[in-house]
Enzyme design. Structure first.
Site, PDB file in Angstrom:
ATOM      1  N   TYR A 139       0.817  -1.212   0.000  1.00 25.31           N
ATOM      2  CA  TYR A 139       0.000   0.000   0.000  1.00 25.31           C
ATOM      3  C   TYR A 139       0.855   1.268   0.000  1.00 25.31           C
ATOM      4  CZ  TYR A 139      -3.810  -3.164   1.536  1.00 25.31           C
ATOM      5  OH  TYR A 139      -4.734  -4.178   1.656  1.00 25.31           O
ATOM      6  N   LYS A 190       4.895 -14.524   2.236  1.00 20.72           N
ATOM      7  CA  LYS A 190       4.569 -15.399   1.111  1.00 20.72           C
ATOM      8  C   LYS A 190       5.894 -15.596   0.391  1.00 20.72           C
ATOM      9  CE  LYS A 190       1.814 -17.680  -1.553  1.00 20.72           C
ATOM     10  NZ  LYS A 190       1.334 -19.011  -1.130  1.00 20.72           N
ATOM     11  N   ASP A 223      -1.276 -17.992   3.167  1.00 24.40           N
ATOM     12  CA  ASP A 223      -2.412 -18.873   2.859  1.00 24.40           C
ATOM     13  C   ASP A 223      -2.563 -19.943   3.938  1.00 24.40           C
ATOM     14  OD1 ASP A 223       0.056 -19.643   1.887  1.00 24.40           O
ATOM     15  OD2 ASP A 223      -0.691 -20.566   0.051  1.00 24.40           O
ATOM     16  N   ASP A 247      -3.956  -6.899   6.608  1.00 21.86           N
ATOM     17  CA  ASP A 247      -5.280  -6.309   6.373  1.00 21.86           C
ATOM     18  C   ASP A 247      -6.304  -7.438   6.238  1.00 21.86           C
ATOM     19  OD1 ASP A 247      -7.316  -4.562   5.761  1.00 21.86           O
ATOM     20  OD2 ASP A 247      -6.572  -4.034   3.781  1.00 21.86           O
ATOM     21  N   ASP A 251      -9.321  -9.025   9.156  1.00 23.75           N
ATOM     22  CA  ASP A 251     -10.767  -9.156   8.938  1.00 23.75           C
ATOM     23  C   ASP A 251     -11.212 -10.577   9.288  1.00 23.75           C
ATOM     24  OD1 ASP A 251     -10.914  -6.530   8.026  1.00 23.75           O
ATOM     25  OD2 ASP A 251     -12.285  -7.039   6.395  1.00 23.75           O
TER      26      ASP A 251
HETATM   27 MG    MG Z   1      -9.505  -3.974   6.036  1.00 18.73          MG
END
Ligand code: MG
Ligand code: NAI
Length: 358
Positions: A139, A190, A223, A247, A251
């Site tokens: 980001y 990863k 993963d 991020d 969630d």
């Molecule tokens: Mg989020």
């Protein structure tokens, strides 16, 4: 002498103003109960309505105003009629990046009275803190688009990993893991597929780990990490991951702990050069805006994180005990399967705070 803090309140969009109003009410009750400090609130009406009027999400000297505060209490930004990347970069990321709040800290736990969607998993089985790198990675905002609209169009979104950036988040995560009872850190990457930035990330984790001999740590691919969080939540404690990976994982963590409506976060500048920003993880939730049923618990928990950051740990603990007492009593909003409104949950927490022993 009473300690005094200035809080910049930025409720912004959707349910943001509903939950921040609830949060300020509860924080006021906590300050009165504690008696050792006062909170002075500066109210800022920035967000998508401001953008419609002024063409910007906050005034050009907005960061200078915020800098005068000891902490920022943020609601959510996002509007059905403004593209999400415009609103996100216009306000929230301006603040996070402008103040170099490089550690995004996301605690997750199953509160008493709340049911996890995971079978046979209750309070105590899931007690995590996810540390998200909050200043670079995927980001960083590096990239571009050329040949717009043509078949040759190209878009790049480059992930940036700097030694300084990775080392400081790794150090923060090891320190946090060290401060928790289990002293365990999982470093998520990863690095099988992303063989430059992610291998770099693993190497720096190895280097920093030498300074924390009492912290045990392991590595997990992102993963596989989603599976581990679902299947073996007890094996996870503190987690550090990149901006994008964390991020997504947070969630998932919020959902496993019962609802996005309880999940808090702090955007922290550990060096305290500028104020840190505390916010619920959820967004502006247009689907329930104005209905009076937004869960304010994430914003209360966020407020507790803010108090702790300000050095008011006993007040933070008192607030969390009050929240837990209210949840355990079954006073829950609809997202948690209850019937209570935002105002009812808030009133119950204020009452619990008033009755709480210090
Ligand atoms: Mg989020
Ligand atoms: P969202 O978090 O706003 O909503 C997702 C779902 O969770 C919705 O069904 C919503 O009703 C529910 N929900 C969220 N918070 C809740 C609460 N406190 N109580 C009860 N239910 C709750 O995410 P969504 O729908 O993807 O995004 C909506 C807008 O919010 C978008 O514009 C997005 O860009 C923005 N957003 C802003 C964030 C921020 O300011 N930090 C974070 C995430 C999204």
């Amino acid at each position: 002498m009473t300690r005094s803090y200035r809080i910049a309140s930025v409720p912004a969009d959707g349910i943001g103003p509903e939950v921040i109003a609830a949060g300020l009410e509860v924080l006021d009750a906590v300050a009165s109960r504690d008696g050792g400090f006062t909170l002075n609130i500066d109210h800022y009406g920035w967000g998508s309505d401001w953008y419609r009027k002024h063409g910007v999400f906050m005034p050009p000297d907005g960061l200078a105003w915020l800098r005068t505060a000891d902490a920022i209490y943020f609601g959510a930004v996002g509007d059905p009629n403004v593209p999400d990347h415009v609103s996100l970069w216009g306000l929230r990321l301006q603040i996070c990046q402008g103040f170099d709040q490089y550690a995004n800290v996301r605690p997750t736990r199953i509160l008493p009275g709340v049911t996890s969607p995971l079978r046979d998993v209750g309070p105590g089985d899931l007690d995590w803190v996810i540390v998200r790198e909050n200043s670079e990675g995927e980001y960083a905002g590096q990239g571009g688009r050329t040949h717009r609209g043509l078949p040759e169009e190209v878009a790049t979104e480059t992930a940036i990993f700097t030694r300084r950036g990775v080392e400081r988040i790794m150090r923060y995560a090891f320190q946090l893991a060290q401060s928790r009872p289990r002293k365990h850190l999982t470093v998520v990457t990863k690095s099988n597929a992303q063989r430059h930035g992610m291998v770099f990330w693993d190497e720096i984790a190895g280097l920093v780990s030498h300074d924390f001999p009492d912290v045990t740590w392991d590595k997990e691919l992102v993963d596989a990490m989603t599976m581990r969080m679902v299947r073996k939540p007890q094996t996870v404690d503190t987690v550090v991951a990149t901006n994008l990976h964390a991020d997504i994982l947070s969630d998932l963590a919020a959902a496993l702990a019962g609802s996005l409506g309880i999940a808090p976060t702090g955007n922290i500048d550990p060096e305290r050069r500028a104020p840190s920003m505390f916010e619920p993880i959820h967004g502006s939730a247009f689907d329930i805006t104005g209905k009076g049923i937004a869960n304010p618990v994430a914003t209360f928990w966020t407020g507790a994180m803010m108090l702790e950051h300000l050095g008011e740990k006993p007040a933070a603990d008192l607030l969390m005990r009050a929240v837990e007492q209210v949840c355990a009593a079954g006073i829950l909003s609809p997202d948690l399967g209850g019937k209570a409104t935002t105002k009812e949950v808030t009133a119950a927490v204020v009452e619990a705070v008033r009755g709480m022993n210090r």
